[in-house]
Scaffold this motif. Structure first.
Motif, mmCIF file in Angstrom:
data_model
loop_
_atom_site.group_PDB
_atom_site.id
_atom_site.type_symbol
_atom_site.label_atom_id
_atom_site.label_comp_id
_atom_site.label_asym_id
_atom_site.label_seq_id
_atom_site.Cartn_x
_atom_site.Cartn_y
_atom_site.Cartn_z
ATOM 1 N N ASP A 70 5.375 11.064 -8.922
ATOM 2 C CA ASP A 70 5.263 9.835 -8.139
ATOM 3 C C ASP A 70 5.386 10.164 -6.639
ATOM 4 O OD1 ASP A 70 5.258 6.853 -8.022
ATOM 5 O OD2 ASP A 70 7.348 7.091 -7.424
ATOM 6 N N GLY B 87 0.766 9.327 -5.768
ATOM 7 C CA GLY B 87 0.003 8.429 -4.922
ATOM 8 C C GLY B 87 -0.684 9.241 -3.839
ATOM 9 N N SER B 88 -1.522 8.583 -3.055
ATOM 10 C CA SER B 88 -2.271 9.294 -2.009
ATOM 11 C C SER B 88 -2.009 8.705 -0.622
ATOM 12 C CB SER B 88 -3.770 9.264 -2.316
ATOM 13 O OG SER B 88 -4.224 7.946 -2.527
ATOM 14 N N ARG B 89 -0.833 8.112 -0.446
ATOM 15 C CA ARG B 89 -0.491 7.576 0.874
ATOM 16 C C ARG B 89 -0.457 8.683 1.925
ATOM 17 N NH1 ARG B 89 4.654 3.575 2.284
ATOM 18 N NH2 ARG B 89 4.504 3.716 4.558
ATOM 19 N N ARG C 278 -5.900 4.686 0.014
ATOM 20 C CA ARG C 278 -5.283 3.789 -0.961
ATOM 21 C C ARG C 278 -6.339 3.310 -1.960
ATOM 22 N NH1 ARG C 278 -0.444 1.366 0.762
ATOM 23 N NH2 ARG C 278 0.669 2.795 2.143
ATOM 24 N N ALA D 209 -5.800 1.180 -9.520
ATOM 25 C CA ALA D 209 -4.576 0.772 -10.210
ATOM 26 C C ALA D 209 -4.623 -0.716 -10.529
ATOM 27 C CB ALA D 209 -3.345 1.107 -9.372
ATOM 28 N N THR E 88 -2.772 12.780 -14.256
ATOM 29 C CA THR E 88 -2.884 11.331 -14.122
ATOM 30 C C THR E 88 -2.992 10.690 -15.502
ATOM 31 O OG1 THR E 88 -5.300 11.414 -13.955
ATOM 32 C CG2 THR E 88 -4.060 11.537 -11.898
ATOM 33 N N THR F 87 -0.004 3.925 -9.722
ATOM 34 C CA THR F 87 -0.762 4.717 -8.747
ATOM 35 C C THR F 87 -2.211 4.907 -9.148
ATOM 36 O OG1 THR F 87 0.044 6.748 -9.798
ATOM 37 C CG2 THR F 87 1.243 5.962 -7.883
ATOM 38 N N ALA G 214 -6.117 8.207 -6.996
ATOM 39 C CA ALA G 214 -5.193 8.829 -6.044
ATOM 40 C C ALA G 214 -4.982 10.295 -6.395
ATOM 41 C CB ALA G 214 -3.862 8.080 -6.031
ATOM 42 N N HIS H 299 2.315 5.759 -16.068
ATOM 43 C CA HIS H 299 2.927 6.429 -14.925
ATOM 44 C C HIS H 299 3.972 7.468 -15.326
ATOM 45 C CE1 HIS H 299 3.443 6.588 -10.615
ATOM 46 N NE2 HIS H 299 4.740 6.380 -10.699
#
Length: 289
Positions: A96, A122-124, A129, A133, A230, A237, A241, A262
Motif C-alpha cells: 500500500d 498507489g501511484s501518488r 491517479r 479503482a 495487484t 488502489t 496504479a 487490496h
C-alpha cells in the motif's frame, strides 16, 4: 519486541521471526500498525521476516519532529534497521502506501537491495491517479455490503470524530477484499484500532515537486529486480496504479492476481505466497563493486 536506534535517536520496534534470507516488510496505511501484515501467508517459513513498526504505530514511539513521519524520512528508519541487523543486502517488501517509502529507499540505497516487492501500491508518488479503482468498486454493486459502503464513503469525506471514522472504515472495508468471508471480516475488524491519524497525516508532507521528480529519476537507476503485485478486485488502489509504478523501474515485472483485493495474503494466501517466493528465489542484481 527488539528495537533499533534510528538517525535521530528514536527507538524503532520490529518483529523478527523465521529463518533464512531476510525479507524486511513495511506496513502501509499510511500510519497503520504493522500487525495487519501477519506472517504474509507464511513467508516466515522460508524467510527471516523482519517487520518494523513505523513511527507512532505499534510499539514505536511518536516522532519528535512531524516531518519524521514523511515517507523519505521513514526510508531512513529502514536504513537504520539494516545497519542494526548487520545486513549487507536484503529483500524489501512494502504494501500500500509503504510502497512510497520503499521507492524512496531504493532511490537512495539501491545497492542495498537484492529484490523489491511492492504489493497493491498507489501511484501518488508518480503523480498519477488512475480511476479504475472506482470502476472495480462499481462492478461489485450486486454484493450485499455495497449500499452501506456507498453511504459510508460519502460520510467519510466530512467525518471528523475518530470513533465514527473507525465505524465508517469497517462499513467500507469489504471493497478492499476479494470476498467478504470470515478471514476478511476478522482482518478488517482490527483496522480502526490500528490506524493512527498523526502518522497518516504526516506521511506525504515535506516533499516538493523537485524532490519528487529527483526521486523518480533515480528509480531508473535501480538495478535489482522488482515485482509489483495487484489484485483485480482491489477497489482501494486498483490495478493501473501498479502498472504506473512498475513502469518507473528498468527491471520490474507486474503480476496481477485474480479474485484478489487490496490484501492478497488474506484473500488468496495459497496464490500470493508462491508468487513472492518464486520471485525472491530468482537471481538478484549484482552487489556493489
Amino acid at each position: 519486541m527488539p528495537h533499533c536506534t534510528s538517525y535521530d535517536g528514536t527507538e524503532i520496534a520490529y518483529r523478527d521471526q523465521g529463518e533464512g534470507p531476510v525479507l524486511l516488510a513495511l506496513a502501509g496505511g499510511p500510519g497503520r500498525d504493522a500487525a495487519y501484515l501477519g506472517d504474509l501467508a507464511g513467508l516466515d517459513t522460508v524467510r527471516r521476516l523482519v517487520v518494523p513498526d513505523g513511527r507512532g504505530t505499534g510499539d514505536t514511539a511518536p516522532a519528535p519532529d512531524p516531518l519524521a513521519y514523511s515517507f523519505p524520512r521513514l526510508a531512513q528508519d529502514v536504513e537504520a534497521l539494516r545497519r542494526h541487523l548487520g545486513l549487507e543486502r536484503f529483500a524489501l517488501l512494502a504494501h500500500d502506501a509503504a510502497a512510497a517509502t520503499a521507492q524512496a529507499y531504493a532511490a537512495e540505497y539501491r545497492d542495498r537491495l537484492t529484490h523489491l516487492v511492492l504489493v497493491a501500491p498507489g501511484s501518488r508518488l508518480q503523480g498519477v491517479r488512475p480511476d479504475d479503482a472506482r470502476a472495480i468498486f462499481e462492478s461489485r454493486a450486486g454484493e450485499p455490503w455495497w449500499p452501506d459502503a456507498v453511504a459510508a464513503l460519502g460520510e467519510l469525506e466530512s467525518a471528523d470524530d475518530l470513533d465514527r471514522v473507525r465505524e465508517l472504515l469497517l462499513l467500507v472495508a469489504p471493497m478492499a477484499y476479494g470476498r467478504w468471508d470470515a478471514p476478511q471480516r476478522d482482518h478488517a475488524a482490527a483496522e480502526g484500532a490500528q490506524t493512527h491519524p498523526v502518522p497518516r497525516a504526516g506521511f506525504w508532507q515535506g516533499v516538493d515537486e523537485q524532490a519528487r521528480q529527483s526521486l523518480l529519476d533515480r528509480l531508473r537507476e535501480v538495478t535489482c529486480p522488482v515485482l509489483v503485485v495487484t489484485g483485480d478486485r482491489d477497489a482501494v488502489t486498483g490495478m493501473r496504479a501498479g502498472e504506473v509504478v512498475a513502469d518507473s523501474f528498468p527491471h520490474a515485472r507486474l503480476r496481477p492476481l485474480h479474485a484478489v483485493g487490496h490484501y492478497p495474503w488474506v484473500d488468496e494466501p495459497a496464490l500470493f505466497r508462491p508468487v513472492v517466493e518464486e520471485f525472491l528465489a530468482s537471481g538478484a542484481a549484482p552487489g556493489p563493486s
